[in-house]
Design a protein around this motif. Structure first.
Motif, PDB file in Angstrom:
ATOM      1  N   ASP A 270      36.161  36.230  25.734  1.00  0.00           N
ATOM      2  CA  ASP A 270      35.635  34.982  26.279  1.00  0.00           C
ATOM      3  C   ASP A 270      34.939  34.139  25.217  1.00  0.00           C
ATOM      4  N   VAL A 271      34.808  34.691  24.015  1.00  0.00           N
ATOM      5  CA  VAL A 271      34.180  33.964  22.908  1.00  0.00           C
ATOM      6  C   VAL A 271      35.263  33.213  22.138  1.00  0.00           C
ATOM      7  N   GLY A 272      35.059  31.941  21.934  1.00  0.00           N
ATOM      8  CA  GLY A 272      36.055  31.133  21.226  1.00  0.00           C
ATOM      9  C   GLY A 272      36.249  31.590  19.787  1.00  0.00           C
ATOM     10  N   HIS A 273      37.445  31.292  19.235  1.00  0.00           N
ATOM     11  CA  HIS A 273      37.741  31.706  17.858  1.00  0.00           C
ATOM     12  C   HIS A 273      36.820  31.038  16.841  1.00  0.00           C
ATOM     13  N   GLU A 274      36.314  29.863  17.172  1.00  0.00           N
ATOM     14  CA  GLU A 274      35.445  29.178  16.216  1.00  0.00           C
ATOM     15  C   GLU A 274      34.141  29.915  15.991  1.00  0.00           C
ATOM     16  N   LYS A 275      33.810  30.882  16.849  1.00  0.00           N
ATOM     17  CA  LYS A 275      32.597  31.689  16.683  1.00  0.00           C
ATOM     18  C   LYS A 275      32.901  33.070  16.116  1.00  0.00           C
ATOM     19  N   ARG A 276      34.123  33.247  15.643  1.00  0.00           N
ATOM     20  CA  ARG A 276      34.510  34.553  15.105  1.00  0.00           C
ATOM     21  C   ARG A 276      34.536  34.521  13.585  1.00  0.00           C
ATOM     22  N   LEU A 277      34.494  35.730  13.004  1.00  0.00           N
ATOM     23  CA  LEU A 277      34.384  35.848  11.551  1.00  0.00           C
ATOM     24  C   LEU A 277      35.606  35.303  10.829  1.00  0.00           C
ATOM     25  N   TRP A 278      36.798  35.544  11.375  1.00  0.00           N
ATOM     26  CA  TRP A 278      38.005  35.151  10.631  1.00  0.00           C
ATOM     27  C   TRP A 278      38.090  33.640  10.448  1.00  0.00           C
ATOM     28  N   ARG A 279      37.475  32.883  11.357  1.00  0.00           N
ATOM     29  CA  ARG A 279      37.497  31.437  11.210  1.00  0.00           C
ATOM     30  C   ARG A 279      36.554  30.962  10.109  1.00  0.00           C
ATOM     31  N   ARG A 280      35.666  31.814   9.634  1.00  0.00           N
ATOM     32  CA  ARG A 280      34.826  31.462   8.482  1.00  0.00           C
ATOM     33  C   ARG A 280      35.588  31.659   7.181  1.00  0.00           C
ATOM     34  N   VAL A 281      36.660  32.429   7.248  1.00  0.00           N
ATOM     35  CA  VAL A 281      37.445  32.728   6.048  1.00  0.00           C
ATOM     36  C   VAL A 281      38.729  31.908   6.007  1.00  0.00           C
ATOM     37  N   TYR A 282      39.393  31.800   7.149  1.00  0.00           N
ATOM     38  CA  TYR A 282      40.686  31.110   7.211  1.00  0.00           C
ATOM     39  C   TYR A 282      40.598  29.913   8.143  1.00  0.00           C
ATOM     40  N   PRO A 283      41.398  28.892   7.871  1.00  0.00           N
ATOM     41  CA  PRO A 283      41.414  27.726   8.761  1.00  0.00           C
ATOM     42  C   PRO A 283      42.150  28.049  10.055  1.00  0.00           C
TER      43      PRO A 283
END
Length: 361
Positions: A270-283
């Motif tokens: 239920d947590v959006g991808h923008e709040k996940r770690l991989w989005r800090r590394v990859y677009p």
């Protein structure tokens, strides 16, 4: 009969005497011979003939952009053949001759060296210590990690230079990147090898190859190269780790979100991808789901590939397959939710070479 180039034509003299054709002018003494010094019996200096090129022909074909491209490619992939470097730098050329000429030029300047020769007589090129320093200056300002330097090794007794090993896996990784770049997918500086992805338990899963190709609609692609030296279930474990990596929260996630996921791990969906770690590394990838993963098999049979794909399909369906939307009215929704899945593609290096990486699926 006309004389050949290897056998210069001899003057015909049927009488057996002196040649019938004499020089029209007396032979001039060589001004470079000092008086009293004996004349050279044979051999010529290069300066004796002004029409002989004083520099190797390959230097004429070498340009600064080509030199820079090869140093960058060897800085990323550490070792490569001329054929691989041709596809990684100038695939529009008809063959790898200009690449080989540039490598010889770099060798003259002690920037690259031949580490070993394969059974098919292809030479393996690596950077020298001087070339490694120049590659760092070309790559590190762009934020690209430079591979480790391949140092020369000598025999402890004879001090003879030992040929370095070029394992088949490293060759397959470089060839995969070369075929992708040859098809116009990815820039040569958009590739990186051995990229680590740390999990919450501290384990680091390293991708054999990472490609960034936003111009080709591929913001990021992780590739695992397998020569069927790994069991199919080992590949399932790798896929699971990439799936787990995509479910990690970013360090700046709110306390409420962190506590919720800790108490109920499924709440991460239920947590959006923008709040996940991989989005800090990859677009963002532009698709539903996590970072896509490609399995590329090399030097194997079709039967082994088919068996591995069958295992991947069944054993790790949870990680790549879509699922129903979680809703009160989910029975009425026929669409599938791919947002929690890892997009997976499977191919072989032989198919990439034969049909091209941009061929229809």
């Amino acid at each position: 009969m006309a004389s050949t180039a290897d056998e210069p034509e001899q003057p015909l003299d049927r009488t057996g005497g002196a040649p019938s054709i004499t020089p029209s002018a007396p032979r001039r003494e060589d001004s470079s011979v000092v008086a009293g010094q004996p004349r050279r019996a044979r051999g010529h200096r290069r300066s004796d003939n002004p029409h002989v090129q004083r520099h190797p022909t390959h230097r004429k074909n070498s340009t600064e952009p080509r030199r820079r491209e090869l140093l960058q490619a060897l800085g990323i992939f550490q070792r490569a053949t001329a054929d691989q470097l041709w596809k990684l730098t100038r695939p529009d050329n008809r063959h790898d001759k200009l690449t080989r000429d540039t490598l010889l030029d770099l060798q003259d300047h002690q920037l690259v060296r031949i580490e070993s020769v394969q059974e098919n007589q292809r030479q393996i090129w690596v950077l020298t210590e001087r070339g490694h320093r120049e590659a760092k200056q070309l790559l590190e300002p762009k934020g690209i990690r430079v591979s480790a330097l391949r140092k020369e090794k000598c025999h402890p007794v004879t001090w003879a230079l030992l040929a370095g090993s070029y394992d088949d896996h490293a060759a397959a990784v470089t060839s995969t990147a070369a075929e992708l770049h040859r098809a116009g997918i990815g820039h040569r500086l958009g590739f990186q090898t051995e990229i680590g992805h740390r999990l919450d338990n501290g384990f680091v899963q390293r991708a054999d190859l990472r490609m960034r190709a936003p111009a080709a609609g591929m913001p990021v692609l992780l590739l695992e190269i397998d020569r069927r030296t790994e069991d199919a279930h080992d590949l399932v474990i790798k896929l699971r780790r990439y799936w787990q990596r995509g479910r990690l929260l970013a360090p700046d996630a709110g306390k409420y979100t962190v506590d919720l996921v800790r108490s109920r791990p499924d709440a991460i969906e239920d947590v959006g991808h923008e709040k996940r770690l991989w989005r800090r590394v990859y677009p963002p990838t532009g698709w539903e789901g996590l970072v896509p993963l490609a399995f590329v098999f090399a030097d194997t049979t079709e039967a082994k590939v088919a068996n591995t794909v069958a295992v991947l399909k069944e054993a790790d369906r949870r990680y790549w397959a879509p699922r129903r939307y979680r809703s009160l009215y989910r029975e009425a929704i026929t669409a599938k939710d791919h947002s929690q899945a890892v997009p997976v593609v499977v191919t072989t290096l032989e198919q990439l070479k034969e049909h091209g990486a941009n061929a229809p699926v």
